[in-house]
Motif scaffolding. Structure first.
Motif: not given
Length: 256
Positions: A16-43
């Motif tokens: 849900i977090g990734l999909e929230t970022a995706r939908q906000l990003g599609a609206r032109g919002v700059t999305v900051l992806l908070g994650a503790r796993d750097e590899r998954r966050g970068r992906e």
């Protein structure tokens, strides 16, 4: 919303977090992806950038106060403010087993509360000075209908028939109360604080047992994150699941 809006989503590398970022990003919002796993966050960052979103990975472990503080300092240095905070990071059980209250260990309770409750408070308090600098800040706490006392005890909800468990439902009840209290504190400011109910969503979180997609589960968070000035504050809003088993009853305010 315009491209100048900045949103931080915790636990944003999947589900849900990734999909929230995706939908906000599609609206032109700059999305900051908070994650503790750097590899998954970068992906996740690379994926959303490929889709055209302005996405940036932010190292963030909500249970680590130093990590939370560093994330807030980085956002302040890069952007000077924060328009949207989505407290999405959560866990259901340390053991992976949803036991009845009488069989639940205090260690499991503590582990769940560290993420779902104490982590939410740590992140919110660290980001609130940045949210106050926004023209109209929005805080969305991802909760759940299982944390609703009315749903768990009343006859008008299918949740009443589900087995009793302690860690996750009680942690979401705490999230609901925190939402109400933050909204009460901030009611005379432009900052709105609401809780989102994604509904029974199929993700890694629950072994993909839900009847809603992750994209659908993100819709309540996105709605609350982009409320107009006359939108509500201090409510639990999202998917409605009626006592007769209607899994597509739409969206609305849920009882606490």
């Amino acid at each position: 919303m315009t491209t100048t809006h900045i949103a931080l989503i915790t636990g944003a590398n999947k589900g849900i977090g990734l999909e929230t970022a995706r939908q906000l990003g599609a609206r032109g919002v700059t999305v900051l992806l908070g994650a503790r796993d750097e590899r998954r966050g970068r992906e996740a960052e690379a994926l959303l950038r490929q889709e055209g979103a302005e996405a940036r990975f932010v190292p963030l472990d909500v249970t680590d106060e130093a990590s939370v503080r560093s994330a807030a300092e980085w956002i302040e240095a890069e952007y000077g403010r924060l328009d949207i905070l989505v407290n999405n990071a959560g866990t259901a059980s340390l053991s992976g087993r949803m036991a009845p209250p009488s069989e639940t260990s205090p260690a499991d309770m503590r582990a769940v509360y560290e993420v779902n409750v104490f982590g939410l408070v740590a992140v919110t308090n660290a980001m609130l000075p940045l949210l106050r600098r926004a023209e109209a800040g929005r805080i969305v706490n991802v909760s759940s209908e299982v944390g609703s006392l009315a749903a768990q005890t009343g006859t008008g909800s299918p949740l009443n028939a589900l087995p009793a468990s302690a860690q996750y439902p009680s942690s979401k009840s705490a999230v609901n109360m925190l939402t109400a209290m933050y909204a009460k504190e901030l009611r005379d400011t432009p900052v709105k604080v609401n809780a989102a109910n994604p509904g029974f969503t199929a993700t890694d979180f629950n072994g993909h047992r839900g009847f809603r997609t992750a994209a659908q589960g993100a819709e309540p968070s996105v709605h609350l994150a982009t409320l107009p000035d006359d939108g509500p504050t201090g409510v639990l809003w999202g998917h409605l699941w009626t006592a007769d088993g209607d899994q597509d009853a739409g969206y609305g305010v849920l009882d606490w």
